[in-house]
Write a protein that holds these residues in place. Structure first.
Motif, PDB file in Angstrom:
ATOM      1  N   PHE A  61      46.213  37.244  35.025  1.00  0.00           N
ATOM      2  CA  PHE A  61      45.306  37.446  36.151  1.00  0.00           C
ATOM      3  C   PHE A  61      45.917  38.431  37.152  1.00  0.00           C
ATOM      4  O   PHE A  61      45.260  39.363  37.606  1.00  0.00           O
ATOM      5  CB  PHE A  61      45.004  36.108  36.821  1.00  0.00           C
ATOM      6  N   LYS A  67      40.437  42.036  38.835  1.00  0.00           N
ATOM      7  CA  LYS A  67      40.732  40.634  39.151  1.00  0.00           C
ATOM      8  C   LYS A  67      39.463  39.779  39.123  1.00  0.00           C
ATOM      9  O   LYS A  67      39.465  38.670  38.618  1.00  0.00           O
ATOM     10  CB  LYS A  67      41.393  40.516  40.524  1.00  0.00           C
ATOM     11  N   TYR A  70      38.327  39.113  35.502  1.00  0.00           N
ATOM     12  CA  TYR A  70      39.247  38.185  34.835  1.00  0.00           C
ATOM     13  C   TYR A  70      39.028  36.769  35.351  1.00  0.00           C
ATOM     14  O   TYR A  70      38.966  35.820  34.573  1.00  0.00           O
ATOM     15  CB  TYR A  70      40.708  38.609  35.035  1.00  0.00           C
ATOM     16  N   LEU A  71      38.911  36.643  36.667  1.00  0.00           N
ATOM     17  CA  LEU A  71      38.686  35.332  37.276  1.00  0.00           C
ATOM     18  C   LEU A  71      37.411  34.696  36.724  1.00  0.00           C
ATOM     19  O   LEU A  71      37.413  33.533  36.308  1.00  0.00           O
ATOM     20  CB  LEU A  71      38.590  35.461  38.795  1.00  0.00           C
ATOM     21  N   TYR A  74      37.927  34.002  32.630  1.00  0.00           N
ATOM     22  CA  TYR A  74      38.973  33.125  32.095  1.00  0.00           C
ATOM     23  C   TYR A  74      39.384  31.952  32.983  1.00  0.00           C
ATOM     24  O   TYR A  74      40.067  31.048  32.520  1.00  0.00           O
ATOM     25  CB  TYR A  74      40.233  33.944  31.791  1.00  0.00           C
ATOM     26  N   ILE A  75      38.985  31.954  34.254  1.00  0.00           N
ATOM     27  CA  ILE A  75      39.471  30.908  35.154  1.00  0.00           C
ATOM     28  C   ILE A  75      38.353  30.022  35.687  1.00  0.00           C
ATOM     29  O   ILE A  75      38.418  28.795  35.564  1.00  0.00           O
ATOM     30  CB  ILE A  75      40.299  31.538  36.307  1.00  0.00           C
TER      31      ILE A  75
END
Length: 87
Positions: A61, A67, A70-71, A74-75
């Motif tokens: 990350f 960012k 990706y957040l 995947y988060i």
């Protein structure tokens, strides 16, 4: 009553902090490899704490070109989170 207390120093960010990132939505990030905790401060002021985030995800990350993407991919939805009261 909470079973634990979150130390405010974990999610406090100083001006000029090395945790700043280049992103249109995310202002700063912090990752703690001892507690597997990722803290994300958004440009709108909201601060979120994501729990149980593996070190490999925290590293990827931090290194991600986008960012926000990706957040989101995947988060968010993969790890429990809490919106922190920073007042």
């Amino acid at each position: 009553m909470s079973l634990f207390t979150i130390n405010p120093s974990l999610y406090s960010f100083d001006d000029g902090d090395k945790d700043s990132v280049e992103s249109s939505n995310i202002d700063k990030i912090k990752y703690c490899s001892y507690t597997y905790t990722l803290i994300v401060k958004f440009t709108g002021g909201g601060v979120y704490l994501y729990s149980s985030v593996p070190h490999s995800i925290g590293k990827k990350f931090a290194a991600a070109e986008s960012k926000g993407k990706y957040l989101a991919k995947y988060i968010v939805g993969a790890y429990p989170y809490t919106k922190l009261d920073t007042q």
